[in-house]
Write a protein that holds these residues in place. Structure first.
Motif, PDB file in Angstrom:
ATOM      1  N   ASP A 247      45.668  44.298  38.534  1.00 23.03           N
ATOM      2  CA  ASP A 247      46.257  44.993  39.678  1.00 23.03           C
ATOM      3  C   ASP A 247      45.719  44.467  41.008  1.00 23.03           C
ATOM      4  O   ASP A 247      45.386  45.231  41.909  1.00 23.03           O
ATOM      5  N   ALA A 248      45.617  43.163  41.124  1.00 24.56           N
ATOM      6  CA  ALA A 248      45.157  42.541  42.370  1.00 24.56           C
ATOM      7  C   ALA A 248      46.259  41.612  42.880  1.00 24.56           C
ATOM      8  O   ALA A 248      47.220  41.319  42.171  1.00 24.56           O
TER       9      ALA A 248
ATOM     10  N   LEU B  90      43.804  36.889  42.107  1.00 24.40           N
ATOM     11  CA  LEU B  90      43.766  36.496  40.694  1.00 24.40           C
ATOM     12  C   LEU B  90      43.558  34.997  40.540  1.00 24.40           C
ATOM     13  O   LEU B  90      42.814  34.548  39.656  1.00 24.40           O
ATOM     14  N   ILE B  91      44.186  34.201  41.397  1.00 23.38           N
ATOM     15  CA  ILE B  91      43.985  32.750  41.377  1.00 23.38           C
ATOM     16  C   ILE B  91      42.529  32.423  41.679  1.00 23.38           C
ATOM     17  O   ILE B  91      41.903  31.592  40.999  1.00 23.38           O
TER      18      ILE B  91
ATOM     19  N   THR C  78      39.674  55.761  35.342  1.00 24.41           N
ATOM     20  CA  THR C  78      40.605  55.270  36.350  1.00 24.41           C
ATOM     21  C   THR C  78      39.894  54.230  37.205  1.00 24.41           C
ATOM     22  O   THR C  78      38.669  54.187  37.247  1.00 24.41           O
ATOM     23  N   PRO C  79      40.648  53.387  37.891  1.00 24.07           N
ATOM     24  CA  PRO C  79      40.019  52.335  38.688  1.00 24.07           C
ATOM     25  C   PRO C  79      39.393  52.815  39.993  1.00 24.07           C
ATOM     26  O   PRO C  79      39.021  52.017  40.830  1.00 24.07           O
TER      27      PRO C  79
END
Length: 69
Positions: free
Chosen positions: A21-22, A27-28, A53-54
């Protein structure tokens, strides 16, 4: 008694998620940061079930499951 994913998948490969969820750019960057350390080779003797939960401090351990002999 409780197959992963209710038995839908015949092969389940243990994995580590790095990034969730970014943004695509984040993410790369995460992928680039860990690429030089792959593959990870380790012996696992415990599996930990976590839930939550995050949010900050949102995750907690439900139980540790020792595996192997």
């Amino acid at each position: 008694q409780a197959p992963p994913y209710e038995g839908v998948h015949t092969d389940v490969v243990p994995h580590l998620t790095i990034g969730h969820d970014a943004s695509k750019q984040a993410l790369i960057e995460a992928a680039d940061a860990v690429a030089g350390f792959l593959p990870i080779r380790a012996t696992v003797d415990t599996v930990r079930l976590i839930a939550g939960t995050p949010e900050p401090n949102g995750w907690h351990t439900i139980r540790d499951f020792p595996i192997g002999g």
